[in-house]
Design a protein around this motif. Sequence first.
Motif, PDB file in Angstrom:
ATOM      1  N   UNK A  28       0.839  -1.204   0.000  1.00 54.86           N
ATOM      2  CA  UNK A  28       0.000   0.000   0.000  1.00 54.86           C
ATOM      3  C   UNK A  28       0.871   1.250   0.000  1.00 54.86           C
ATOM      4  N   UNK A  29       1.899   1.266   0.835  1.00 56.57           N
ATOM      5  CA  UNK A  29       2.817   2.410   0.878  1.00 56.57           C
ATOM      6  C   UNK A  29       3.533   2.578  -0.463  1.00 56.57           C
ATOM      7  N   UNK A  30       3.963   1.468  -1.038  1.00 55.76           N
ATOM      8  CA  UNK A  30       4.650   1.515  -2.326  1.00 55.76           C
ATOM      9  C   UNK A  30       3.718   2.054  -3.413  1.00 55.76           C
ATOM     10  N   UNK A  31       2.467   1.614  -3.388  1.00 53.83           N
ATOM     11  CA  UNK A  31       1.481   2.112  -4.342  1.00 53.83           C
ATOM     12  C   UNK A  31       1.294   3.621  -4.185  1.00 53.83           C
ATOM     13  N   UNK A  32       1.138   4.086  -2.962  1.00 52.76           N
ATOM     14  CA  UNK A  32       0.941   5.519  -2.724  1.00 52.76           C
ATOM     15  C   UNK A  32       2.135   6.322  -3.230  1.00 52.76           C
ATOM     16  N   UNK A  33       3.340   5.829  -2.976  1.00 56.00           N
ATOM     17  CA  UNK A  33       4.538   6.514  -3.464  1.00 56.00           C
ATOM     18  C   UNK A  33       4.566   6.544  -4.988  1.00 56.00           C
ATOM     19  N   UNK A  34       4.281   5.404  -5.602  1.00 54.83           N
ATOM     20  CA  UNK A  34       4.289   5.321  -7.070  1.00 54.83           C
ATOM     21  C   UNK A  34       3.234   6.247  -7.656  1.00 54.83           C
ATOM     22  N   UNK A  35       2.063   6.265  -7.071  1.00 51.66           N
ATOM     23  CA  UNK A  35       0.978   7.115  -7.554  1.00 51.66           C
ATOM     24  C   UNK A  35       1.357   8.593  -7.440  1.00 51.66           C
ATOM     25  N   UNK A  36       1.973   8.982  -6.334  1.00 50.97           N
ATOM     26  CA  UNK A  36       2.391  10.373  -6.146  1.00 50.97           C
ATOM     27  C   UNK A  36       3.424  10.775  -7.204  1.00 50.97           C
ATOM     28  N   UNK A  37       4.382   9.893  -7.493  1.00 50.87           N
ATOM     29  CA  UNK A  37       5.393  10.181  -8.503  1.00 50.87           C
ATOM     30  C   UNK A  37       4.744  10.335  -9.880  1.00 50.87           C
ATOM     31  N   UNK A  38       3.823   9.435 -10.207  1.00 51.19           N
ATOM     32  CA  UNK A  38       3.157   9.499 -11.512  1.00 51.19           C
ATOM     33  C   UNK A  38       2.266  10.730 -11.639  1.00 51.19           C
ATOM     34  N   UNK A  39       1.590  11.109 -10.568  1.00 54.67           N
ATOM     35  CA  UNK A  39       0.768  12.324 -10.602  1.00 54.67           C
ATOM     36  C   UNK A  39       1.652  13.546 -10.838  1.00 54.67           C
ATOM     37  N   UNK A  40       2.824  13.580 -10.211  1.00 58.04           N
ATOM     38  CA  UNK A  40       3.755  14.689 -10.415  1.00 58.04           C
ATOM     39  C   UNK A  40       4.229  14.716 -11.869  1.00 58.04           C
ATOM     40  N   UNK A  41       4.538  13.545 -12.427  1.00 59.04           N
ATOM     41  CA  UNK A  41       4.968  13.457 -13.833  1.00 59.04           C
ATOM     42  C   UNK A  41       3.866  13.977 -14.752  1.00 59.04           C
ATOM     43  N   UNK A  42       2.633  13.616 -14.446  1.00 56.96           N
ATOM     44  CA  UNK A  42       1.507  14.060 -15.261  1.00 56.96           C
ATOM     45  C   UNK A  42       1.375  15.578 -15.216  1.00 56.96           C
ATOM     46  N   UNK A  43       1.514  16.175 -14.036  1.00 62.74           N
ATOM     47  CA  UNK A  43       1.445  17.631 -13.900  1.00 62.74           C
ATOM     48  C   UNK A  43       2.555  18.297 -14.703  1.00 62.74           C
ATOM     49  N   UNK A  44       3.743  17.723 -14.645  1.00 63.48           N
ATOM     50  CA  UNK A  44       4.872  18.283 -15.391  1.00 63.48           C
ATOM     51  C   UNK A  44       4.614  18.228 -16.897  1.00 63.48           C
ATOM     52  N   UNK A  45       4.066  17.120 -17.368  1.00 67.49           N
ATOM     53  CA  UNK A  45       3.762  17.001 -18.802  1.00 67.49           C
ATOM     54  C   UNK A  45       2.683  17.986 -19.216  1.00 67.49           C
ATOM     55  N   UNK A  46       1.681  18.163 -18.375  1.00 71.71           N
ATOM     56  CA  UNK A  46       0.610  19.126 -18.673  1.00 71.71           C
ATOM     57  C   UNK A  46       1.160  20.549 -18.746  1.00 71.71           C
ATOM     58  N   UNK A  47       2.078  20.879 -17.848  1.00 74.86           N
ATOM     59  CA  UNK A  47       2.696  22.205 -17.867  1.00 74.86           C
ATOM     60  C   UNK A  47       3.540  22.393 -19.110  1.00 74.86           C
ATOM     61  N   UNK A  48       4.253  21.345 -19.523  1.00 72.94           N
ATOM     62  CA  UNK A  48       5.057  21.400 -20.749  1.00 72.94           C
ATOM     63  C   UNK A  48       4.166  21.621 -21.970  1.00 72.94           C
ATOM     64  N   UNK A  49       3.033  20.936 -22.000  1.00 71.38           N
ATOM     65  CA  UNK A  49       2.102  21.066 -23.136  1.00 71.38           C
ATOM     66  C   UNK A  49       1.480  22.458 -23.196  1.00 71.38           C
ATOM     67  N   UNK A  50       1.266  23.090 -22.043  1.00 72.39           N
ATOM     68  CA  UNK A  50       0.709  24.446 -22.017  1.00 72.39           C
ATOM     69  C   UNK A  50       1.704  25.447 -22.587  1.00 72.39           C
ATOM     70  N   UNK A  51       2.989  25.182 -22.392  1.00 70.08           N
ATOM     71  CA  UNK A  51       4.031  26.083 -22.877  1.00 70.08           C
ATOM     72  C   UNK A  51       4.144  26.038 -24.396  1.00 70.08           C
ATOM     73  N   UNK A  52       3.738  24.929 -24.979  1.00 68.77           N
ATOM     74  CA  UNK A  52       3.871  24.749 -26.437  1.00 68.77           C
ATOM     75  C   UNK A  52       2.845  25.485 -27.217  1.00 68.77           C
TER      76      UNK A  52
END
Length: 160
Positions: free
Chosen positions: A136-160
């Motif tokens: 469960x802890x590993x899942x939460x950590x993985x999910x948090x990392x992936x959510x951060x990656x998604x936010x970063x990609x969305x911000x990159x796409x807005x810049x384009x």
Amino acid sequence: MDELTQKLYETFLLFRKLHMSLLLPENLSKNEYFTLRCIAYMHCVDGGSQHVSISLLAKMMHVTTPAVSRTVSTLEERGILLRENDKNDRRNTFVDLTPQGKKLLENAHTEMTDFFNQMVHNMKQEDIKCLIQYLTDLYKNANAVLEQKQKEKQQENKKK
């Protein structure tokens, strides 16, 4: 990747090698099984009154609507699912299990439950509880990392 992280990664890959489809009836794929499970789950969430739409099912399964539609069509042709158009909005299609579908899912669920019981029968209860907490802890950590990656990609796409 350090050695310990590499070993964890390799251990997770071992689970992908398991032929879990051996636990399912011969005429049911893993994808079909999970589709049926999601429909049954959504009916249980609110006491059975919720209409399960194909779009909601796609969202819950993290797949495209056309992919769910293809699976639903196959299951409908085999008498496992019923499909019904929304009388108020014909764009919405609802699905439900037939009695045959409920029986098939019940049998598959029994097989899965038996498998998991056999898988952990030699483990101590405390070890199982720790494993659950670690995963469960590993899942939460993985999910948090992936959510951060998604936010970063969305911000990159807005810049384009």
